[in-house]
Design a protein around this motif. Structure first.
Motif: not given
Length: 177
Positions: A42-63, A131-136
């Motif tokens: 695994m490596r570091v990757e941000a998944v599905g980040f989007r603006e949400w209520e004026g902030r940024w929300a998403g999932v972070l995948v790391t090793p 991570a993509q399923q979590i965002i959904l």
């Protein structure tokens, strides 16, 4: 001012995802490099980040983990949290408790641990799929049958309680149970 609030530290549209990935890639190569729980696939990757209520929300995948992450927006800072303190954030799927993280280069962010360690993932792509399923699940229609039940109850003038999705139930959702 921390770097995530500094316009120069953000990408197009103020998106701080590139900075988040860079900071955590550096953490992986330095502080976490000799930790035995690291998954070398695994490596570091941000998944599905989007603006949400004026902030940024998403999932972070790391090793070493998969976490929900909340980053400040240009006009919506996040309060630093003490090590023993949590903040509850309310998403379309339910309410979740987040811990604070204060990294010098990144600034303040809030993290909700989901999976750690991540040894069970054979490939980075497997972790990205989760991570993509979590965002959904976090932002999307969580349970169409429950939504249909709520609508039917509403038409009949009955009430059905709103139930959020807990971290534990994310896995039931992902497994189709």
């Amino acid at each position: 001012m921390n770097r995530v609030q500094d316009e120069g530290a953000r990408g197009e549209g103020g998106n701080p995802v590139e900075l988040l990935e860079r900071v955590f890639a550096h953490i992986a190569q330095t502080r976490m490099s000799d930790v035995p729980i690291l998954n070398p696939a695994m490596r570091v990757e941000a998944v599905g980040f989007r603006e949400w209520e004026g902030r940024w929300a998403g999932v972070l995948v790391t090793p070493w983990m998969i976490n929900l992450v909340l980053l400040p927006g240009p006009d919506k800072p996040l309060c630093p949290l003490a090590p023993d303190e949590n903040a509850t954030w309310h998403f379309p799927s339910g309410s979740y408790d987040f811990m604070g993280l204060n990294e010098a280069e990144l600034g303040t962010c809030h993290m909700c641990p989901l999976i750690s360690p991540v040894a069970e993932f054979a490939t980075h792509e497997d972790a990205l799929a989760v991570a993509q399923q979590i965002i959904l699940a976090l932002f999307g229609s969580i349970d169409d049958s429950l939504a249909a039940k709520r609508e039917a109850a509403s038409v009949k003038g009955e009430s059905i309680g709103e139930q959020g999705l807990s971290r534990r139930n994310f896995f039931a959702l992902l497994g189709g149970n």
